[in-house]
Design a protein around this motif. Structure first.
Motif, PDB file in Angstrom:
ATOM      1  N   HIS A 197       0.851  -1.162  -0.132  1.00 33.93           N
ATOM      2  CA  HIS A 197       0.089  -0.104   0.113  1.00 33.93           C
ATOM      3  C   HIS A 197       0.865   1.293  -0.088  1.00 33.93           C
ATOM      4  CE1 HIS A 197       1.058  -0.832   3.986  1.00 33.93           C
ATOM      5  NE2 HIS A 197       0.688   0.466   4.502  1.00 33.93           N
ATOM      6  N   VAL A 198       1.950   1.321   0.570  1.00 30.62           N
ATOM      7  CA  VAL A 198       2.874   2.332   0.556  1.00 30.62           C
ATOM      8  C   VAL A 198       3.563   2.837  -0.766  1.00 30.62           C
ATOM      9  CG1 VAL A 198       5.254   3.233   1.319  1.00 30.62           C
ATOM     10  CG2 VAL A 198       3.843   1.817   2.776  1.00 30.62           C
ATOM     11  N   ALA A 199       3.624   1.927  -1.660  1.00 30.06           N
ATOM     12  CA  ALA A 199       4.118   2.093  -2.931  1.00 30.06           C
ATOM     13  C   ALA A 199       2.975   2.686  -3.786  1.00 30.06           C
ATOM     14  CB  ALA A 199       4.500   0.849  -3.776  1.00 30.06           C
ATOM     15  N   MET A 200       1.620   2.087  -3.572  1.00 28.59           N
ATOM     16  CA  MET A 200       0.597   2.698  -4.278  1.00 28.59           C
ATOM     17  C   MET A 200       0.158   4.075  -3.764  1.00 28.59           C
ATOM     18  SD  MET A 200      -1.926  -0.726  -3.900  1.00 28.59           S
ATOM     19  CE  MET A 200      -1.267  -2.540  -4.222  1.00 28.59           C
ATOM     20  N   LEU A 201       0.321   4.276  -2.621  1.00 27.24           N
ATOM     21  CA  LEU A 201      -0.069   5.944  -1.851  1.00 27.24           C
ATOM     22  C   LEU A 201       1.175   6.561  -2.626  1.00 27.24           C
ATOM     23  CD1 LEU A 201      -1.123   4.814   1.525  1.00 27.24           C
ATOM     24  CD2 LEU A 201      -2.599   5.744   0.017  1.00 27.24           C
ATOM     25  N   ALA A 202       2.488   6.251  -2.548  1.00 24.35           N
ATOM     26  CA  ALA A 202       3.355   6.961  -3.095  1.00 24.35           C
ATOM     27  C   ALA A 202       3.040   7.482  -4.639  1.00 24.35           C
ATOM     28  CB  ALA A 202       4.707   6.502  -2.925  1.00 24.35           C
ATOM     29  N   SER A 203       2.666   6.512  -5.472  1.00 20.76           N
ATOM     30  CA  SER A 203       2.391   6.576  -6.732  1.00 20.76           C
ATOM     31  C   SER A 203       1.490   7.703  -7.086  1.00 20.76           C
ATOM     32  CB  SER A 203       2.210   5.111  -7.367  1.00 20.76           C
ATOM     33  OG  SER A 203       3.382   4.484  -7.387  1.00 20.76           O
ATOM     34  N   GLU A 204       0.392   7.942  -6.235  1.00 16.45           N
ATOM     35  CA  GLU A 204      -0.637   8.739  -6.426  1.00 16.45           C
ATOM     36  C   GLU A 204      -0.304  10.278  -5.692  1.00 16.45           C
ATOM     37  OE1 GLU A 204      -5.355   9.414  -5.053  1.00 16.45           O
ATOM     38  OE2 GLU A 204      -4.394   7.339  -5.011  1.00 16.45           O
ATOM     39  N   GLY A 205       1.001  10.033  -5.186  1.00 14.89           N
ATOM     40  CA  GLY A 205       1.526  11.584  -4.753  1.00 14.89           C
ATOM     41  C   GLY A 205       0.786  11.745  -3.166  1.00 14.89           C
ATOM     42  N   LEU A 206       0.283  10.895  -2.509  1.00 13.59           N
ATOM     43  CA  LEU A 206      -0.358  11.069  -1.348  1.00 13.59           C
ATOM     44  C   LEU A 206       0.383  10.988  -0.148  1.00 13.59           C
ATOM     45  CD1 LEU A 206      -3.818   9.055  -1.953  1.00 13.59           C
ATOM     46  CD2 LEU A 206      -3.533  11.655  -2.083  1.00 13.59           C
ATOM     47  N   ILE A 207       1.741  10.758  -0.078  1.00 11.37           N
ATOM     48  CA  ILE A 207       2.439  10.359   1.025  1.00 11.37           C
ATOM     49  C   ILE A 207       3.976  11.109   0.741  1.00 11.37           C
ATOM     50  CG2 ILE A 207       1.047   8.423   2.267  1.00 11.37           C
ATOM     51  CD1 ILE A 207       3.276   6.595   1.160  1.00 11.37           C
ATOM     52  N   ARG A 208       4.363  11.582   1.495  1.00  9.16           N
ATOM     53  CA  ARG A 208       5.663  12.300   1.886  1.00  9.16           C
ATOM     54  C   ARG A 208       6.793  11.244   2.230  1.00  9.16           C
ATOM     55  NH1 ARG A 208       6.451  18.308   1.368  1.00  9.16           N
ATOM     56  NH2 ARG A 208       8.127  17.641   0.429  1.00  9.16           N
ATOM     57  N   ALA A 209       6.298  10.370   3.313  1.00 15.15           N
ATOM     58  CA  ALA A 209       7.146   9.630   4.054  1.00 15.15           C
ATOM     59  C   ALA A 209       6.705   7.972   4.062  1.00 15.15           C
ATOM     60  CB  ALA A 209       6.870  10.108   5.933  1.00 15.15           C
TER      61      ALA A 209
END
Length: 292
Positions: free
Chosen positions: A95-107
């Motif tokens: 899920h971390v990779a998915m959220l990062a790909s959408e630009g939703l997380i920075r950490a």
């Protein structure tokens, strides 16, 4: 120049509604609470999905529903989820990779070690439990590589001194991702299962001295948290502010507090008392050296 203080708000974690009716649970509740916490001084927000054992895509969708409104209200906010369930690091961090790909997380999230995470039983002894919170060296490498790939700053939990040894090894090798924030977790309660804590270091000055001595001259931003208790009832928050550190608060850690916003307000007031400004999300990102 006085260094601004990064305040992290850990909104829910393992705290149930039965334990504290004020804890946010649904994505909608988490979004509202996160936005209010940031309005009051938090620059980092950490949340748990309701079911972290769900498949990675389901977890990502739940986190995304909470994070999209926050990102819209505060584009620079530093948001990150917890580790998910799964038999492999790829499943646990999918899920971390998915959220990062959408630009939703920075950490990203990183727990670089294993621990018997619990407290004493009714008889005052270690319980008859087989539970070990396990994070292998291979899982740590996976999480580090994931952070580098997606340009995320690892939010590193330090439950035990040995966990800091792992991070220092990455630092010495020049392999620590930009944006890393190390958080020293002090034990004030069993945290999981109740009782007296059977893990970590108590929230006393000598314990913070140990962590800082280990950190030495390594230029790694650090924060403090007290799990299973009120950080403001200990000397740890004040000592961290005196020594250039940052603060983590929230209902994940202090399960009996009135609200997350109340804890952020108390953290901001303490920062003012020690003459240190509270960092905005943009200032926090600059302090951490987060990459865009």
């Amino acid at each position: 120049m006085t260094t601004p203080v990064i305040i992290e708000a850990a909104l829910n974690g393992v705290t149930s509604r039965r334990r504290n009716p004020a804890v946010p649970v649904t994505p909608e509740e988490l979004a509202v609470d996160a936005i209010e916490c940031i309005d009051h001084g938090a620059s980092v927000v950490h949340t748990h999905a309701a079911n972290h054992f769900a498949p990675a895509a389901e977890r990502a969708a739940e986190y995304a529903a909470a994070y999209r409104p926050v990102r819209a209200a505060h584009p620079d906010a530093i948001l990150y989820p917890t580790i998910g369930g799964g038999a492999s690091p790829a499943e646990q961090h999918g899920h971390v990779a998915m959220l990062a790909s959408e630009g939703l997380i920075r950490a990203s999230v990183l727990d670089p070690g294993s621990v018997n995470l619990g407290g004493t039983g009714a008889d005052g002894l270690p319980p008859e439990s087989d539970f070990v919170y396990t994070n292998t060296f291979a899982a740590t490498r996976y999480a580090m590589d994931l952070a580098l790939e997606h340009r995320l700053g690892p939010s590193v939990a330090i439950y035990e001194p040995g966990w800091l040894q792992v991070i220092l090894a990455y630092h010495r090798a020049g392999a620590l991702p930009a944006g890393t924030l190390v958080k020293f977790y002090f034990s004030a309660g069993g945290y999981i299962g109740g009782g007296e804590p059977l893990w970590g270091c108590p929230p006393i000055p000598e314990a913070l001295d140990l962590f800082l001595a280990m950190l030495g001259d390594a230029d790694i931003p650090w924060a403090v948290a007290v799990l299973g208790g009120n950080i403001f009832d200990t000397p740890i928050a004040s000592l961290a502010l005196e020594r250039g550190g940052h603060l983590r608060v929230g209902l994940e850690d202090d399960q009996t507090a009135p609200s997350n916003v109340d804890l952020v307000d108390r953290a901001a007031a303490l920062c003012a008392e020690y003459g240190r400004p509270v960092a905005t999300p943009a200032e926090a990102a600059a302090l951490l050296g987060l990459l865009r």
